[in-house]
Structures are given as C-alpha cells and as structure tokens.
Design a protein around this motif. Structure first.
Motif, PDB file in Angstrom:
ATOM      1  N   ASP B   9       0.813  -1.218   0.000  1.00 34.41           N
ATOM      2  CA  ASP B   9       0.000   0.000   0.000  1.00 34.41           C
ATOM      3  C   ASP B   9       0.845   1.265   0.000  1.00 34.41           C
ATOM      4  O   ASP B   9       0.328   2.345  -0.214  1.00 34.41           O
ATOM      5  N   GLU B  10       2.156   1.121   0.257  1.00 37.74           N
ATOM      6  CA  GLU B  10       2.993   2.316   0.312  1.00 37.74           C
ATOM      7  C   GLU B  10       3.512   2.672  -1.077  1.00 37.74           C
ATOM      8  O   GLU B  10       4.306   1.950  -1.668  1.00 37.74           O
ATOM      9  N   GLU B  11       3.063   3.820  -1.545  1.00 38.54           N
ATOM     10  CA  GLU B  11       3.461   4.313  -2.852  1.00 38.54           C
ATOM     11  C   GLU B  11       4.990   4.342  -2.992  1.00 38.54           C
ATOM     12  O   GLU B  11       5.561   3.921  -3.999  1.00 38.54           O
ATOM     13  N   GLN B  12       5.654   4.821  -1.913  1.00 40.22           N
ATOM     14  CA  GLN B  12       7.103   5.008  -2.003  1.00 40.22           C
ATOM     15  C   GLN B  12       7.830   3.684  -2.143  1.00 40.22           C
ATOM     16  O   GLN B  12       8.808   3.577  -2.881  1.00 40.22           O
ATOM     17  N   ILE B  13       7.348   2.663  -1.430  1.00 42.95           N
ATOM     18  CA  ILE B  13       7.985   1.347  -1.526  1.00 42.95           C
ATOM     19  C   ILE B  13       7.785   0.793  -2.944  1.00 42.95           C
ATOM     20  O   ILE B  13       8.712   0.243  -3.570  1.00 42.95           O
ATOM     21  N   ARG B  14       6.578   0.960  -3.454  1.00 43.64           N
ATOM     22  CA  ARG B  14       6.307   0.458  -4.812  1.00 43.64           C
ATOM     23  C   ARG B  14       7.225   1.134  -5.826  1.00 43.64           C
ATOM     24  O   ARG B  14       7.786   0.503  -6.711  1.00 43.64           O
ATOM     25  N   LYS B  15       7.375   2.440  -5.658  1.00 42.55           N
ATOM     26  CA  LYS B  15       8.203   3.201  -6.577  1.00 42.55           C
ATOM     27  C   LYS B  15       9.655   2.711  -6.519  1.00 42.55           C
ATOM     28  O   LYS B  15      10.296   2.460  -7.544  1.00 42.55           O
ATOM     29  N   LEU B  16      10.138   2.537  -5.269  1.00 40.93           N
ATOM     30  CA  LEU B  16      11.504   2.069  -5.063  1.00 40.93           C
ATOM     31  C   LEU B  16      11.702   0.712  -5.745  1.00 40.93           C
ATOM     32  O   LEU B  16      12.682   0.492  -6.458  1.00 40.93           O
ATOM     33  N   LEU B  17      10.720  -0.186  -5.526  1.00 42.52           N
ATOM     34  CA  LEU B  17      10.842  -1.524  -6.104  1.00 42.52           C
ATOM     35  C   LEU B  17      10.768  -1.456  -7.629  1.00 42.52           C
ATOM     36  O   LEU B  17      11.516  -2.155  -8.332  1.00 42.52           O
ATOM     37  N   ARG B  18       9.871  -0.606  -8.123  1.00 35.72           N
ATOM     38  CA  ARG B  18       9.740  -0.503  -9.574  1.00 35.72           C
ATOM     39  C   ARG B  18      11.070  -0.092 -10.198  1.00 35.72           C
ATOM     40  O   ARG B  18      11.586  -0.756 -11.092  1.00 35.72           O
ATOM     41  N   ILE B  19      11.637   0.982  -9.682  1.00 34.27           N
ATOM     42  CA  ILE B  19      12.877   1.495 -10.260  1.00 34.27           C
ATOM     43  C   ILE B  19      13.999   0.462 -10.156  1.00 34.27           C
ATOM     44  O   ILE B  19      14.661   0.116 -11.143  1.00 34.27           O
ATOM     45  N   SER B  20      14.182  -0.080  -8.939  1.00 28.92           N
ATOM     46  CA  SER B  20      15.351  -0.948  -8.781  1.00 28.92           C
ATOM     47  C   SER B  20      15.163  -2.302  -9.463  1.00 28.92           C
ATOM     48  O   SER B  20      16.105  -2.882  -9.983  1.00 28.92           O
ATOM     49  N   LEU B  21      13.926  -2.832  -9.454  1.00 30.57           N
ATOM     50  CA  LEU B  21      13.732  -4.138 -10.105  1.00 30.57           C
ATOM     51  C   LEU B  21      13.792  -4.006 -11.618  1.00 30.57           C
ATOM     52  O   LEU B  21      14.340  -4.872 -12.308  1.00 30.57           O
ATOM     53  N   GLU B  22      13.244  -2.909 -12.155  1.00 30.62           N
ATOM     54  CA  GLU B  22      13.290  -2.756 -13.601  1.00 30.62           C
ATOM     55  C   GLU B  22      14.730  -2.567 -14.078  1.00 30.62           C
ATOM     56  O   GLU B  22      15.098  -3.031 -15.147  1.00 30.62           O
ATOM     57  N   ALA B  23      15.533  -1.924 -13.223  1.00 26.92           N
ATOM     58  CA  ALA B  23      16.953  -1.772 -13.562  1.00 26.92           C
ATOM     59  C   ALA B  23      17.642  -3.127 -13.628  1.00 26.92           C
ATOM     60  O   ALA B  23      18.663  -3.289 -14.275  1.00 26.92           O
ATOM     61  N   GLU B  27      10.027  -6.960 -15.063  1.00 27.84           N
ATOM     62  CA  GLU B  27       8.903  -6.106 -15.419  1.00 27.84           C
ATOM     63  C   GLU B  27       7.994  -6.047 -14.195  1.00 27.84           C
ATOM     64  O   GLU B  27       7.707  -7.085 -13.614  1.00 27.84           O
ATOM     65  N   THR B  28       7.589  -4.858 -13.756  1.00 30.84           N
ATOM     66  CA  THR B  28       6.789  -4.795 -12.532  1.00 30.84           C
ATOM     67  C   THR B  28       5.363  -4.344 -12.819  1.00 30.84           C
ATOM     68  O   THR B  28       5.117  -3.489 -13.670  1.00 30.84           O
ATOM     69  N   VAL B  29       4.437  -4.949 -12.073  1.00 33.28           N
ATOM     70  CA  VAL B  29       3.062  -4.456 -12.021  1.00 33.28           C
ATOM     71  C   VAL B  29       2.739  -4.262 -10.535  1.00 33.28           C
ATOM     72  O   VAL B  29       3.294  -4.938  -9.677  1.00 33.28           O
ATOM     73  N   GLU B  30       1.826  -3.310 -10.263  1.00 36.51           N
ATOM     74  CA  GLU B  30       1.615  -2.952  -8.857  1.00 36.51           C
ATOM     75  C   GLU B  30       0.161  -3.023  -8.449  1.00 36.51           C
ATOM     76  O   GLU B  30      -0.740  -2.829  -9.268  1.00 36.51           O
ATOM     77  N   ALA B  31      -0.033  -3.311  -7.175  1.00 35.10           N
ATOM     78  CA  ALA B  31      -1.367  -3.251  -6.592  1.00 35.10           C
ATOM     79  C   ALA B  31      -1.240  -2.669  -5.193  1.00 35.10           C
ATOM     80  O   ALA B  31      -0.278  -2.942  -4.485  1.00 35.10           O
ATOM     81  N   ALA B  32      -2.229  -1.841  -4.801  1.00 35.26           N
ATOM     82  CA  ALA B  32      -2.133  -1.172  -3.505  1.00 35.26           C
ATOM     83  C   ALA B  32      -2.917  -1.884  -2.413  1.00 35.26           C
ATOM     84  O   ALA B  32      -2.719  -1.619  -1.238  1.00 35.26           O
ATOM     85  N   THR B  33      -3.813  -2.774  -2.796  1.00 39.27           N
ATOM     86  CA  THR B  33      -4.594  -3.485  -1.780  1.00 39.27           C
ATOM     87  C   THR B  33      -4.599  -4.972  -2.086  1.00 39.27           C
ATOM     88  O   THR B  33      -4.211  -5.391  -3.188  1.00 39.27           O
ATOM     89  N   GLY B  34      -5.084  -5.749  -1.147  1.00 43.17           N
ATOM     90  CA  GLY B  34      -5.155  -7.193  -1.326  1.00 43.17           C
ATOM     91  C   GLY B  34      -6.074  -7.570  -2.460  1.00 43.17           C
ATOM     92  O   GLY B  34      -5.718  -8.402  -3.317  1.00 43.17           O
TER      93      GLY B  34
END
Lengths: 897, 224
Positions: B9-23, B27-34
């Motif tokens: 649910d944390e936008e910042q964590i998702r962003k961090l993971l997106r950037i570092s994993l894509e590097a 390929e990342t997809v995100e969801a904020a809730t269960g």
C-alpha cells in the motif's frame, strides 16, 4: 505535564479560602413586640419593593393565616412550595430547605424565625435551617417576636406568666445585619385583636386575654424598643470601632445548678450591654454527678453556646480558685456567679458560699453575684436530689462498718479504756473515707460520735457527758473524724480525676503511638476504631474525603450501617465542620454522632460514633472525642500526604524519563535523518548544477552514508519498539530448545552489519547442554552487547563471548578490552536512557535496559563489572529450563508456554 | 523477462521496487490493496509476487491463502521485523521466502531468483555456493573439493536446505521433510544434528560460511 494544570501552593490556598468563605450573606430581622403588629405585612411589602427593583427574591415560607392583606401582597412574588410531611396522621407543611438551597435565590423570605421543626426534619429549629441558608450565601429576611429571644425569654415569662417555649439564641440574633422594629402602640394592637385581625392559633381565650393585656403589651413594647435601640447602637459602634480587644470578656461560671440558665441570660445581657464577649466556664471538681446533674450541666452549656458564649471546661478540686485563676488568665472584665451558690459547709457553721469565696479570691476583678429566683422545686426535694447522687448502698455500708467497729469496741473499751474506742472509730472513718462518698462518710462519722458518747463515755447509755475532758474529747473526735473524712475524700476525688485523666491520656498516648507506627489507611482506621470503641464503648465508623472535596460513597468498616439519613447527617458534619446526628440539633434522630475529622490541611472525612442506647453524652465526651479524632485525622492526613508524595515522585520520575527520551531519541533520530537529507540533496544538486559536480568516488561515499544512516535509524526504531513491547507487558516468549553456541554465532552473524569486522571469539566447553529460551530475544541481547563493545571498547577491539554452564543455568559473558565504566555508574547502566559519560556518539541508552528486560523475562539475571586490569564484562545467566512455567503477570513479559 | 507483481500500500515502496527491479531486468506491475492484487494476479499472470503484510483491506495471511487457492506462483513476503510468529505461519502456509523492512535490494533479488529457480521443478542439478557443493545424485557434500563425512540424517538435512537453494526453510518444514508427520517430536535431534553438521562444515563458529540461522524462523544456506 501541562504547567497550566498545576496551581502554586499560594493559588491553591487562595482558592480554598475563596471556596470556604462565600461572601457573607445578609440577615435582616423584622422584630415585633407580639403577634399581630404586622411584621409579616411589613416584610412582604419590602419584598415586593425589592422584587420591583429586579432583585432575585423568593418567598420560601410565609404564614399567611388567611389574612387578606397578606395574600394580596404575596401575589406576583415567587413562592417555593412547602415540604409536606405526615406527622401523627396529619399533613404538615415545613420550610423546604433543600428546595431553597437548590433554587439559590439572592434573597429568601422566611417567616416565623422561632418556629420549631417537626422531628425528622434536618434541624430541630427553623433558625438552624436559616444558618444553612446564610452559609450558602443566601440573604435572609425573617420575622420574630421579642419574647422568643433567648436572653429576653425569662423576663418575659416573669412579666406575663406565660411560658415561652420557642426560643432563638442570641447568637443568631447577633448575626443580623439589620433589625427592623415593627412597632404598633398597644392600643392599636388591641383594636386589631378585637377586629379579629390577629391570628392567635389554638391558644385558649383566657391565655390570650392574659397575654394581650395592656400592661403586658406596654412592657413588651418597651423591651422590644430597648433591644432595637441597643442593636442600633451596636451597629453604629461596630461600623466605627476597631474590633474589640480579645480580652475583657464577661466570665460566667455555671455548674449543675438549675439556676444556671437564669444566670447565663443575665450574664448575656450584661455582656451585650457592655459590648463584651461572653465566656462560660465550668469546673469539674471530680465529684460524681448524678445523671440528672449531668444532663442539667449539658443543657446549661448548650444554652451558653446558644447565647454566643465560648465554653471552657476546667478541672480542679478547688472550684473558686480555678474560676478566679481562669478569670485572671483571661483578663476578664467581670465574673458573674449565682448568689446562693453552694456553701462550703452547711448548718449553723455555714462556711462562705461559692460566690463569697470567688469574691475573696478574685483580686481586682469585679464579681457580680446574681440573686436567683426562688426555686419552684421544694428545698427538700432539692436536698434529696443532692444526696441522691451518692449511691444509696453507701449509707448502710458506712453504718454497717460503724456497727462492726462498735462490736469491736466493747472488749477494747472494757480492757484499755473508752478513749481508745474513739481511735478504733477514727480508723474506721478514715478507712470509709477511702471508699465512700463524702456524705456517707459524714453520716458514718456523725453516727459513730453519737454511739461513742452513748455507749462508752460515762455515764453509759445517755448522751450526757460528765467530765469536761470527755466533752473536749468528743468535740475533738468529731472535728478530727470529719476533717479526716473530708480530706481523704478530697484526695480521693482528686485521685479519681487524675485516674480518669490518666486513663484518657494513656489511651490517647497508646493511640498516637500505634498510629505513628502504622502505615496503610486500612490499618490506621482499624486501630482508631478499636481505640474509640474502648474509649466510648461505642461503635465507630469512618467516611473519608474522596479527594475532590466531597465524601466518599462508602463508609468504613461497614457501609451498610449508614443509611440515607445518617449519610446526610455525615455530609452536613463534613460540610459545616460541626457535630451532627445524635446528641446534636442536626438530625438528632440519626443513631450516629458524627464529628468532622479536622487535619491541618483540611477536613479528611467524618467520624461516626454509635453509643449504646440510652447513654448520656456530655461536653466532656465531646472534648475528649475531638482530641482523639484529631489524632486520627493527623494519621489519615499523613497517610494521604505520603501517597501524594509517592505519586509526585512517580510523576517526577516519569517526567525525567520523558525528558531523557526526548533528549536522546531526538538526537538519535535527527542525526541520521540529517545525514540522509544532506547526502541526498548533495547528490541531486550534483546532477543538476554546474560547479557542484561530484566525482564517482564522492557519489559512492554519499550513497554509502545514506545506507549507514538508514540502518542506524532502523536500529533506533528497533530499540524503541523493543522497549515498548517489554514495558507494555505484551512480550510473549516463544520458548524453544537452543544451542547456546549457535545463539552466540547467530548473534555475531546478525550483528555483522553493525560491528563490521570486529574480532569476536566464542569460548565454550566441548559439550554444551541445550538452553530453553526465546531464540530471537536472546540473540538480540547478545547483539546489543556486541554493539556496545563496538561502540565503547576503543579502536579495533577484540571481544570474547564465553559460555559457561553451571547447575541448571547457562551463563554468557561478553568481555571486551575497553576502558570499562566508572564504578559509580555500574549500577545505573541498566537504567533506561542511561548513557555512560565517555560514550562515543550514538546510542539511545536503551540497549542495556532492553537486555535486562529480556533476561528478567526469562527468569535470569544480568550484571556488569569492570575486569581487573583492563576490560569490561556484561554477563547474564538464564535458567536452562526457561522461566518458571507459571508466573504472575509482571510488567516485563510473562511466559506463555 | 520475469513479471513481478508488487502488492504494497505504500506508494514510495512500490516506486523504489519498480525502479530498482526494472533496472535489474524485471517487469513490474503494482497493486495497492489485497483485492487489487488478487485481480492483478488473475489478469496479469505474474511470474513472482511480492506481498506486503500490512495491507489496508485485509490480513496478509488471508491474501496468501487466496493466492494459494488459485496459483502456485512464488510469493515472497515483505514484513517489518519482530513478527517472526507471523512469518513462520506464512512460510508454513505456502509463502516461499521473506524479507524484512528495511531491506537491501541485492538481498531481495537473490531471494527472488532462488524462489524462481525452485518453480522450475525439483532440481537434481548439484547445488554449489562459495566452495560448498551438494551432489544429489551422488548424495555427497564437499567443501572446497573435500568430501565431508556426514551421517544419512545429516546429509538429508543439508540436502533439504540445498534443494531450497538459499531460500529459508522453517524448522517445522525441515522436521517434516526429514522425519515425516511426527517430525515435531524430533526438535532435540534436529538441534544436535545441526550442531554436528556445523562442526563438520564450519571451522570458526564465530565466522560461519554456509548455514545461516534466521532467529525464530528457520535456516537457509548462504546463496551463491
């Protein structure tokens, strides 16, 4: 804690004083010479005027007697409905005190000041209701006839031959701010009476005719006018003069005499006209008073109080000397005594009366000896009454002893001579004086003298005495017998006084001593109850103050004993600081006698006593009770102050911890945040701004710094959370068998990120038993200790974790070669937020206190010590089988397995 | 390219993971809730899933149970520390591994690779890492080429850890794999065997190279 919530002691005191003393309410009395002069009418007219001026005035009680003029005046005025009660099958109306208190008007109009309330109302008399209202800050207007004034009642009775039953104490009258005389010439009143405009209640026509004679009315009018003018003169002097000096009062001495009331009223008039204080004194000479005397004394003293006198009780076998001494000590202006008084001897050789002896002993102080009215009671009855106070059994007992001596004297006189018989008699009398009262001794002495004369002095069997020497002997015998008897009995009565006093002092001393050595409210109350039970032969109960200025809901020891009525009496006693309930005028139907528990810093509650049915009460008891209750109050207050001080200590300690928390945590949180912020902004500006370009090495350095700071932040948060869990008591141990060496190794592994490549060696015996503990938590303890070594043991430290297994316990010793800590700090190391002075920067000061929490939760112990030479060791021991399976819940964790 | 579903649910964590994993080539997809996450799982068929435990709409364990009802996709749980009991329950309930916040990206990627590897099927390829070699065919363990003398049980323990390929193995699952359904009774034996294995494999107890204890959770082999 919020500063503004706290009051300085001064403010608190001011507030208390302000709350205790509402602005003094005014009292206005409409005074008339008799019923029918129009007091109520005058009062209501003024009430209307006040109402028209917009004043908040209610009519709380008025006796309209169906008069049209009065009813007309009442229209438009706010009236409070009376309280109705059933009394002997009749519906009766009374002033509804609680309704007035609840309505709390600025002015309450209450007719008929002298009214007596029905039994079961809060007070016996209406003026007492009015005192409550005045105390509540409500201005009172009321009406009264002159004959109801206590100090006037006697004169009025003398003049009119009509008994005055309802009396209002002068002390209440003195409280008035304004006395308004409602005057009507006697002829006018007689005319109104003839026109049927005067309500006369159920009194018989004859009585009315007698009372409302023109002579009577003239005299009453004169008294009323005089009183009003006297009041007016007081009023003017009061407003001009400085307060009167404390000395220079009129001292009146009262005893058990039925003349006491008369004497008191006379003294009161004297004091009032002299504008002096009235002081009343009674001397307890140690004689055993009869039940009747005792109640008469009590009523005399009560009257004295009603008349506004201060009452002092003295003890001493020499009554006149005690009174004179007291008067000198008080620098009394004058002493008032009864003229007849008690003579020191009776009969033809009558000694000086009490008044005469006071006159001779009083020095420069004038003495007024007041002539009492002749008693209605026949003198013989009075004499009998006097003698009644000596138990009847004493007379035959004394005579029997004399008879026995006579029997003994026959052989003695036969052999040695009749003079020696007198010695035997004398011995007998001396002996009797030790055990009997004075009067019985006198009777025995007199009888023995007669017997000696009749049986032994020649000529035998006549009262005649032949030789002059025998006459002298007989007279001497009589004098010696009586003197011996009286001296001994005086000694005895002194001894009795002393014994009573001593017994009381002893009880009091015991109580004080016991209370001093007792802590805990419950124990203090239990001891006090026991002592009171012993002293007064009564049940005792306590209701304590609840901390907010009211009384607690429950009573100690048995709440059920206090019913609703008793409770309201207790509350009254608490609110007013005066005794209530039985033996008082406030709710006397309640079986309990309540006194407030006064302590130096305020009332701490009330004490209730329930003596056996039918037990008399005296001022003496009241005095004694107040002395004992003071001891109890002090002990209760001491206990409360101690509790408060402990709470304050606790508050101070948590305040200190709070300050430390802010101090250390804010530093610990801000430093890494500052590094992260700074490094991140440097990296960003390095990207975008010319001239701020960073080399690859610098960039990497900054990024590494961000990582380190983040881990440091994480560590701080972790510690705070651990502490929180430990303190909240929600730490559940997950117990499992673990290999101690494995635990140490895991700790080293876990700490690697923080301790870098610090050398750590594990020393353990070849065979290691398993240890039942929470793996994660014990690893955390070791990690914290390793981190401390890294921080404090100086550069490039070398650390040893030694594992030792004793019987049933496993010990971990974490040693470094650092400088250790000053010995004075060793004890405080495990305190929360404590950081050793020479510490390198960093650390919340929580690490070791978390360690202790975890170790204690496991049922183990942890200590720190400096090693001989150089080095520092923290070691903890844990039971191999884990904490005891069943442990009471403690603030730090509790086994769940 | 592997597709990663991040449920956090944390936008910042998702962003961090997106950037570092894509590097690092994901390929990342995100969801904020269960519930969003469960929808995304059905619609986007990710290869691996990162599940945060502190979701606003439902309990992480419930989300995991629903995931396991429909899919065998590898799940790595992301949680705050000190929730060991929860972590163990999730691992035993079908999660493949876990990382605690805050975490280093390198470590996360290593766990993800280990989890992805397992999904390729039980490998009979030898496990090798930092000088340690576990040869399943030969039932042999060697360090720096030197063959260790292990008892059959000791070998079995090392083999279970090696097959997990650097993923964590909870104590409970280790016990079950070695001793069967009644394995829970053998906790004492496990501890003794592990001590013995460690004595044979590791030289200095304060410098362990191979078997890592995750306090309160279980064991893993240090990955390559």
């Amino acid at each position: 804690m919020d500063e503004s919530d706290r009051l300085s002691p001064n403010e608190a005191l001011l507030r208390v004083v302000a709350e205790d003393r509402p602005p003094k309410a005014r009292l206005r009395i409409f005074l008339g010479m008799a019923a029918g002069v129009g007091k109520t009418y005058a009062m209501l007219k003024e009430a209307r005027a006040a109402r028209e001026r917009g004043l908040d005035l209610v009519v709380a009680w008025v006796e309209a007697h169906g008069r049209q003029e009065t009813d007309a005046l009442l229209e438009g005025l706010e009236r409070l409905p009376p309280k109705t009660a059933e009394y002997r099958g009749m519906i009766v109306r009374e002033l509804d005190l609680d309704a007035v208190l609840a309505r709390k008007p600025a002015i309450a109009v209450v007719d008929e000041l002298a009214h007596s309330n029905l039994p079961g109302m809060r007070h016996a008399k209406r003026y007492e209701d009015l005192v409550d209202l005045l105390d509540a800050g409500i201005e009172i207007w009321t009406t009264v006839n002159i004959q109801h004034l206590e100090s006037m009642a006697d004169s009025v009775e003398l003049l009119t031959f009509a008994p005055v039953r309802e009396r209002v104490p002068d002390a209440f009258f003195d409280r008035a701010d304004e006395v308004q005389l409602v005057d009507l010439p006697p002829d006018g009143l007689l005319l109104r009476l003839a026109e049927g405009k005067v309500y006369t209640g159920s009194a018989s026509r004859d009585a009315i005719a007698n009372f409302f004679s023109k002579t009577n009315l003239s005299v009453l009018r004169e008294i009323a006018l005089r009183q009003a003018s006297l009041f007016a003169s007081h009023e003017t002097t009061n407003s001009i003069r400085e307060p009167a000096p404390a000395a220079q009062g009129v001292l009146v001495a009262v005893g058990t005499s039925p003349h006491g009331e008369e004497l008191l009223r006379w003294a009161r008039r004297l004091a009032y006209s002299l504008k002096a204080d009235l002081e009343c004194v009674h001397v307890d000479s140690g004689e055993r008073p009869s039940e009747e005397d005792r109640s008469r004394l009590a009523s005399n003293l009560k009257l004295a109080r009603d008349l506004g006198a201060s009452v002092s009780l003295l003890t001493g076998s020499d009554v006149p000397a005690a009174i004179a001494d007291f008067a000198r000590a008080r620098q009394s202006f004058a002493i008032v005594v009864g003229k007849t008084g008690i003579a020191s001897r009776r009969g033809p050789f009558r000694g000086p009366t009490l008044s005469e002896r006071i006159i001779s002993g009083s020095g420069t102080i004038p003495v007024f000896a007041v002539q009492e009215r002749p008693l209605r009671e026949p003198l013989r009855a009075r004499a009998r009454r006097k003698f009644d106070s000596t138990p009847a059994i004493q007379y035959p007992a004394g005579l029997a002893a004399v008879a026995l001596a006579t029997g003994l004297n026959f052989p003695v006189a036969g052999h040695i001579g009749y003079w020696s018989a007198s010695i035997v008699y004398l011995m007998t009398i001396s002996f009797l004086a030790l055990v009997l009262d004075r009067r019985a001794v006198f009777v025995a002495a007199f009888t023995s003298a007669l017997l000696w004369d009749f049986l032994f002095i020649p000529p035998h069997y006549t009262f005649a005495v032949s030789r002059p020497a025998d006459t002298l002997m007989l007279v001497l015998y009589f004098v010696v017998a009586i003197t011996t008897g009286f001296l001994t009995s005086r000694l005895k009565s002194n001894a009795r006084l002393l014994a009573i006093r001593e017994a009381r002092l002893k009880l009091l001393g015991e109580l004080a001593q016991e209370l001093a050595g007792t802590s805990g409210l419950e124990a203090i109350l239990a001891k006090s109850e026991k002592a009171l039970k012993k002293a007064f032969d009564a049940e005792a109960t306590f209701i304590l103050e609840d901390g907010t200025g009211g009384l607690e809901g429950g009573a100690w020891p048995q709440p059920a004993l206090i019913d609703e009525k008793a409770r309201s009496a207790a509350e009254w006693a608490f609110a007013k600081g005066n005794p209530s309930g039985r033996y008082t005028r406030t709710l006397p139907v309640v079986p309990w006698h309540f006194v407030p528990l006064e302590a130096p810093q305020g009332r701490v509650g009330v004490l209730g006593l329930r003596p056996r049915e039918g037990r008399a009460w005296s001022d003496d008891f009241e005095d004694w009770l107040s002395t004992m209750s003071r001891s109890v109050s002090m002990a209760i207050e001491r206990e409360r102050l101690a509790a408060k001080a402990a709470a304050a200590d606790l508050a101070r300690e948590s305040e200190r911890l709070g300050a430390l928390l802010l101090d250390s945590v804010s530093h610990e949180l801000r430093t890494p945040l500052a590094v992260i912020e700074g490094a991140a902004s440097a990296l960003i500006s390095g990207e975008h701004e010319a001239g701020a370009a960073l080399g690859e090495k610098d960039r990497r350095e900054l990024v590494a710094e961000i990582g380190r700071s983040a881990r440091r932040l994480d560590g701080v948060v972790e510690e705070l959370l651990s502490m929180g869990r430990l303190e909240s008591g929600h730490l559940a141990l997950r117990l499992d068998d673990n290999d101690p060496v494995d635990l140490a190794a895991t700790a080293i592994e876990t700490a690697t990120g923080e301790i870098g490549d610090m050398r750590v060696e594990i020393q353990a015996p070849a065979e290691v038993r398993s240890l039942r503990c929470d793996e994660g938590l014990v690893v955390q303890v070791l990690v914290n200790l390793l981190r401390n070594c890294h921080r404090h043991a100086g550069p490039d430290p070398s650390v040893i974790i030694a594992i030792e297994q004793g019987s049933g316990a496993t010990g971990f010793r974490v040693r470094d070669e650092g400088p250790g800590v000053p010995p004075s700090e060793l004890e405080r190391l495990f305190d929360k937020f404590y950081r050793s002075k020479p510490a390198k920067a960093g650390g919340t000061g929580l690490g070791l206190s978390i360690c202790r929490g975890i170790v204690v939760a496991h049922g183990g112990s942890i200590v720190a010590r400096n090693l001989r030479g150089r080095g520092f060791e923290v070691s903890f021991d844990l039971p191999d089988e884990g904490p005891e399976p069943i442990r009471p819940p403690s603030p730090i964790g509790g086994g769940t397995v | 390219m592997k597709r990663v579903l991040v449920i956090d649910d944390e936008e910042q964590i998702r962003k961090l993971l997106r950037i570092s994993l894509e590097a690092r080539g994901f390929e990342t997809v995100e969801a904020a809730t269960g519930s969003e996450g469960l929808q995304a799982l059905a619609a986007l068929r990710p290869d691996i899933l990162l599940l945060d435990l502190g979701l606003p709409d439902r309990d992480g364990a419930a989300v995991l149970a629903e995931i396991r009802d429909r899919s065998e996709v590898p799940v790595i749980v992301i949680s705050v520390r000190d929730r060991e009991a929860d972590i163990v329950a999730l691992l035993d309930g079908g999660a493949d591994d876990y990382v605690t916040k805050p975490f280093a990206i390198g470590e996360l990627v290593a766990r993800m690779n280990a989890a992805l590897r397992r999904r390729l099927g039980p490998s009979e390829e030898p496990f090798g890492s930092d000088g340690l070699l576990v040869d399943f065919e030969e039932r042999r363990v060697s360090i720096d080429g030197e063959i260790l003398k292990l008892t059959p049980t000791e070998y079995a323990i090392v083999a279970v850890l090696a097959r997990a390929g650097g993923r964590i193995v909870t104590k409970a699952s280790l016990l079950r794999e070695i001793w069967g359904p009644l394995g829970d009774l053998e906790q004492g034996s496990l501890r003794v065997h592990l001590s013995s294995i460690r004595r044979k494999m590791e030289g200095d107890p304060s410098r362990r190279r191979f078997i890592v204890t995750e306090p309160g959770v279980g064991y893993r082999l240090r990955g390559e």
